[in-house]
Each structure stands twice: as structure tokens, then as C-alpha cells.
Design a protein around this motif. Sequence first.
Motif, PDB file in Angstrom:
ATOM      1  N   GLN A  57      61.971 -14.831   5.019  1.00 50.76           N
ATOM      2  CA  GLN A  57      62.990 -14.172   5.803  1.00 50.76           C
ATOM      3  C   GLN A  57      62.606 -13.059   5.967  1.00 50.76           C
ATOM      4  OE1 GLN A  57      66.472 -17.067   3.555  1.00 50.76           O
ATOM      5  NE2 GLN A  57      66.953 -15.540   5.023  1.00 50.76           N
ATOM      6  N   SER A  58      61.299 -12.585   6.236  1.00 55.00           N
ATOM      7  CA  SER A  58      60.892 -10.973   6.094  1.00 55.00           C
ATOM      8  C   SER A  58      59.546 -10.969   6.943  1.00 55.00           C
ATOM      9  CB  SER A  58      60.734 -10.538   4.743  1.00 55.00           C
ATOM     10  OG  SER A  58      59.548 -11.159   4.006  1.00 55.00           O
ATOM     11  N   SER A  59      59.350 -11.826   7.882  1.00 61.57           N
ATOM     12  CA  SER A  59      58.295 -11.833   8.858  1.00 61.57           C
ATOM     13  C   SER A  59      58.908 -11.812  10.317  1.00 61.57           C
ATOM     14  CB  SER A  59      57.149 -13.076   8.455  1.00 61.57           C
ATOM     15  OG  SER A  59      56.651 -12.574   7.487  1.00 61.57           O
ATOM     16  N   LEU A  60      58.121 -11.251  11.160  1.00 59.58           N
ATOM     17  CA  LEU A  60      58.576 -11.510  12.376  1.00 59.58           C
ATOM     18  C   LEU A  60      58.249 -12.900  13.033  1.00 59.58           C
ATOM     19  CD1 LEU A  60      59.568  -9.082  14.227  1.00 59.58           C
ATOM     20  CD2 LEU A  60      57.117  -8.656  15.099  1.00 59.58           C
ATOM     21  N   VAL A  61      59.353 -13.116  13.747  1.00 61.71           N
ATOM     22  CA  VAL A  61      59.160 -14.521  14.545  1.00 61.71           C
ATOM     23  C   VAL A  61      59.502 -14.272  16.104  1.00 61.71           C
ATOM     24  CG1 VAL A  61      60.250 -16.746  14.969  1.00 61.71           C
ATOM     25  CG2 VAL A  61      59.893 -15.602  12.498  1.00 61.71           C
ATOM     26  N   ASP A  62      58.541 -15.063  16.814  1.00 58.16           N
ATOM     27  CA  ASP A  62      58.741 -14.743  18.310  1.00 58.16           C
ATOM     28  C   ASP A  62      59.446 -16.245  18.691  1.00 58.16           C
ATOM     29  OD1 ASP A  62      57.181 -12.633  18.760  1.00 58.16           O
ATOM     30  OD2 ASP A  62      55.325 -13.769  19.101  1.00 58.16           O
ATOM     31  N   VAL A  63      60.739 -15.813  19.168  1.00 60.65           N
ATOM     32  CA  VAL A  63      61.474 -16.981  19.700  1.00 60.65           C
ATOM     33  C   VAL A  63      61.600 -17.040  21.083  1.00 60.65           C
ATOM     34  CG1 VAL A  63      64.125 -17.892  19.303  1.00 60.65           C
ATOM     35  CG2 VAL A  63      63.166 -16.478  17.703  1.00 60.65           C
ATOM     36  N   TYR A  64      61.140 -18.192  21.491  1.00 66.50           N
ATOM     37  CA  TYR A  64      61.052 -18.536  23.110  1.00 66.50           C
ATOM     38  C   TYR A  64      62.277 -19.252  23.376  1.00 66.50           C
ATOM     39  CZ  TYR A  64      56.132 -16.976  22.969  1.00 66.50           C
ATOM     40  OH  TYR A  64      55.015 -16.545  22.900  1.00 66.50           O
ATOM     41  N   LYS A  72      61.681 -10.910  19.775  1.00 64.33           N
ATOM     42  CA  LYS A  72      61.112 -10.609  18.289  1.00 64.33           C
ATOM     43  C   LYS A  72      62.311 -10.537  17.352  1.00 64.33           C
ATOM     44  CE  LYS A  72      57.105  -9.664  20.178  1.00 64.33           C
ATOM     45  NZ  LYS A  72      55.734 -10.179  19.928  1.00 64.33           N
ATOM     46  N   ALA A  73      62.208 -11.328  16.519  1.00 64.87           N
ATOM     47  CA  ALA A  73      63.421 -11.548  15.759  1.00 64.87           C
ATOM     48  C   ALA A  73      62.901 -11.853  14.021  1.00 64.87           C
ATOM     49  CB  ALA A  73      64.272 -12.594  15.967  1.00 64.87           C
ATOM     50  N   ILE A  74      63.919 -11.904  12.918  1.00 61.07           N
ATOM     51  CA  ILE A  74      63.601 -12.346  11.934  1.00 61.07           C
ATOM     52  C   ILE A  74      64.818 -13.274  11.594  1.00 61.07           C
ATOM     53  CG2 ILE A  74      62.694 -10.298  10.875  1.00 61.07           C
ATOM     54  CD1 ILE A  74      65.241  -9.765   9.496  1.00 61.07           C
ATOM     55  N   ILE A  75      64.251 -14.262  10.781  1.00 63.78           N
ATOM     56  CA  ILE A  75      65.292 -15.496  10.205  1.00 63.78           C
ATOM     57  C   ILE A  75      66.152 -14.530   9.223  1.00 63.78           C
ATOM     58  CG2 ILE A  75      65.678 -17.725   9.066  1.00 63.78           C
ATOM     59  CD1 ILE A  75      62.757 -18.260   9.820  1.00 63.78           C
ATOM     60  N   ASN A  76      67.291 -14.337   9.730  1.00 66.93           N
ATOM     61  CA  ASN A  76      68.244 -13.296   8.945  1.00 66.93           C
ATOM     62  C   ASN A  76      69.018 -14.256   7.731  1.00 66.93           C
ATOM     63  OD1 ASN A  76      69.221 -10.783   8.453  1.00 66.93           O
ATOM     64  ND2 ASN A  76      71.202 -11.415   9.448  1.00 66.93           N
ATOM     65  N   ASP A  77      69.572 -15.370   8.041  1.00 65.10           N
ATOM     66  CA  ASP A  77      70.294 -16.278   7.293  1.00 65.10           C
ATOM     67  C   ASP A  77      70.195 -17.874   7.448  1.00 65.10           C
ATOM     68  OD1 ASP A  77      72.185 -16.372   5.100  1.00 65.10           O
ATOM     69  OD2 ASP A  77      73.841 -17.033   6.626  1.00 65.10           O
ATOM     70  N   HIS A  89      72.109 -24.748   9.580  1.00 66.43           N
ATOM     71  CA  HIS A  89      72.306 -23.469  10.492  1.00 66.43           C
ATOM     72  C   HIS A  89      71.402 -22.756  10.213  1.00 66.43           C
ATOM     73  CE1 HIS A  89      74.472 -20.372  12.730  1.00 66.43           C
ATOM     74  NE2 HIS A  89      74.678 -21.398  13.549  1.00 66.43           N
ATOM     75  N   ALA A  90      70.920 -21.662  11.062  1.00 66.51           N
ATOM     76  CA  ALA A  90      70.046 -20.578  10.968  1.00 66.51           C
ATOM     77  C   ALA A  90      70.441 -19.477  11.954  1.00 66.51           C
ATOM     78  CB  ALA A  90      68.655 -20.883  11.467  1.00 66.51           C
ATOM     79  N   ASP A  91      70.314 -18.093  11.005  1.00 71.60           N
ATOM     80  CA  ASP A  91      70.659 -17.163  12.004  1.00 71.60           C
ATOM     81  C   ASP A  91      69.345 -16.181  12.367  1.00 71.60           C
ATOM     82  OD1 ASP A  91      73.344 -17.887  11.494  1.00 71.60           O
ATOM     83  OD2 ASP A  91      74.081 -15.802  10.911  1.00 71.60           O
ATOM     84  N   PHE A  92      69.319 -15.754  13.624  1.00 72.03           N
ATOM     85  CA  PHE A  92      68.046 -15.040  13.778  1.00 72.03           C
ATOM     86  C   PHE A  92      68.501 -13.606  14.201  1.00 72.03           C
ATOM     87  CE2 PHE A  92      66.527 -19.148  14.574  1.00 72.03           C
ATOM     88  CZ  PHE A  92      65.201 -19.073  14.144  1.00 72.03           C
ATOM     89  N   TYR A  93      68.007 -12.412  13.635  1.00 63.47           N
ATOM     90  CA  TYR A  93      68.358 -11.358  14.133  1.00 63.47           C
ATOM     91  C   TYR A  93      67.108 -10.655  15.099  1.00 63.47           C
ATOM     92  CZ  TYR A  93      70.081  -6.423  13.687  1.00 63.47           C
ATOM     93  OH  TYR A  93      70.541  -5.015  13.773  1.00 63.47           O
ATOM     94  N   GLU A  94      67.632 -10.287  16.133  1.00 64.01           N
ATOM     95  CA  GLU A  94      66.854  -9.532  17.162  1.00 64.01           C
ATOM     96  C   GLU A  94      66.531  -8.034  16.866  1.00 64.01           C
ATOM     97  OE1 GLU A  94      66.082  -8.933  21.943  1.00 64.01           O
ATOM     98  OE2 GLU A  94      67.880 -10.157  21.236  1.00 64.01           O
ATOM     99  N   LEU A  95      65.232  -7.723  16.845  1.00 62.81           N
ATOM    100  CA  LEU A  95      64.880  -6.463  16.320  1.00 62.81           C
ATOM    101  C   LEU A  95      64.366  -5.467  17.463  1.00 62.81           C
ATOM    102  CD1 LEU A  95      62.508  -7.579  13.413  1.00 62.81           C
ATOM    103  CD2 LEU A  95      64.671  -6.799  13.072  1.00 62.81           C
ATOM    104  N   ASP A  96      64.659  -4.163  17.094  1.00 64.23           N
ATOM    105  CA  ASP A  96      64.301  -2.935  17.850  1.00 64.23           C
ATOM    106  C   ASP A  96      62.739  -2.576  17.430  1.00 64.23           C
ATOM    107  OD1 ASP A  96      63.560  -0.577  19.105  1.00 64.23           O
ATOM    108  OD2 ASP A  96      65.596   0.065  19.086  1.00 64.23           O
TER     109      ASP A  96
END
Length: 229
Positions: A57-64, A72-77, A89-96
Motif C-alpha cells: 500500500q505504498s507503491s505507485l499503481v497505474d490504474v487504467y 497514478k494512484a496508491i492502494i489507500n485502503d 473492497h479497495a480504495d485508490f487515492y489519485e496522486l499529484d
Amino acid sequence: MSNIKLQARLRNRVGKKGRAFLDFKNIPAVIYGPKSKNRNLEIGRAEFNRALEISGQSSLVDVYIGEENPVKAIINDVARDPLSGNVIHADFYELDMNKKLKIDVELNFIGESPAVKEKGAELIKNLDRIEVECLPKDLVPEIDVDISSLQEIGDHIFTKDIILPTGLEFVTHHGLAVASVEEIKEEIIMEPQAAVAGQTSEDKKKDEDGDGVEQNKVKTDEDKNKGKE
């Protein structure tokens, strides 16, 4: 390490009906961020489990999402079923990508402690993750902690001793103990008290019940008169 890639689809049904609609091969998810609106998604279960195992839950993920450019996001929860342990269920947080973020990163203990191997000490892990600050491009799934420096019983590794990957800065206090080696203390087992010599189990029971033990009794005048009759 290259970014993990995940293919997602927009999910129109939400809530309990939406979760019931998805079969075991897919999981419901949501993606959100400071500059984007919430969007409900569905993602292949096997694909998500692989991504979670590799990236944590601390690496960059490319969500298509469909045919769009990757987000660009991380698996937040991650929510799991309490009985089966399956992801529900999964939460993704989009990053700046130009803004630093604070995030917890798991610790990976590597090497071998001479105090444990040669002197029979016990390794105590005080922390399993630390908080760091970095740009999204510098995110890592875990941080290595080399325990080979634990030479003697009583040695410690503190957060200040950890060598952080390039781009990461400590948020967790530098003086916290991460790991230590301590002497293994033998557990003292109390032996049951031996029975008094010559005392039978019946005698012991009488003692416990109060029978067979002489007791003083103050006689009343009535008792004295009864004795004269």
C-alpha cells in the motif's frame, strides 16, 4: 521498479446491490483524489491480489479505466471479509505527481544477527512500519532493515540507523527503537507442595473441610445443665 498496472472498469451499481452484482472474479473499488471526483470501479480479483502482493500500500499503481490514460494512484485502503479474509473492497487515492505525501512503509528485516545465531538471544521487532515523506515517483513497497549489526545481547537498531532509499525523508521520530536482541529468560515452574508424611488423602480432606480438627467451644449455662442430666 516499474509501476504496477491495473485494468479497471466503471461500475454503475453501488452499495449492497452493486456488491451483490459482482461475482467472485471481481471486487468493487473506488478511486478519488484532491483534484478528481469519486469514481466507482470494478477490478479483477486475481489481478488486484497480485498487485497488492507486489506493491503493498505504498507503491505507485497505474490504474487504467477503460480507454483513458492511466491514473497514478496508491492502494489507500483494503477491506476484507472477517471470515474468509478475501478482499471485498479497495480504495485508490489519485496522486499529484508534483506534491510530496506522507505515507507508512513496511519494514523488511534482512540479514542475520550474530547475537541470535551464536548467543541464543531473541530478536524483538518493535516496529513493523515507519512513516516517511516523498514525491510519488520515489515510493517503495518496503524499506530494508539489516539486523546483522545486532552483535551483542542488548544491542538496538533505531530509526536513525535505517538507510532510506533515495528521495525518502523520515517523519517517524529518529530515536524510536526498531529492533533489539534480548536474553531469553527461562520460565520458572513452581513444583506442587509435597503432602505431609503419613497424611492420607482422607485426612487431608478432613483438614480442608474442618472435620478432624479440634475446636474450642464456649459452653453456655444451658449446655452445662444438659451435661448434669
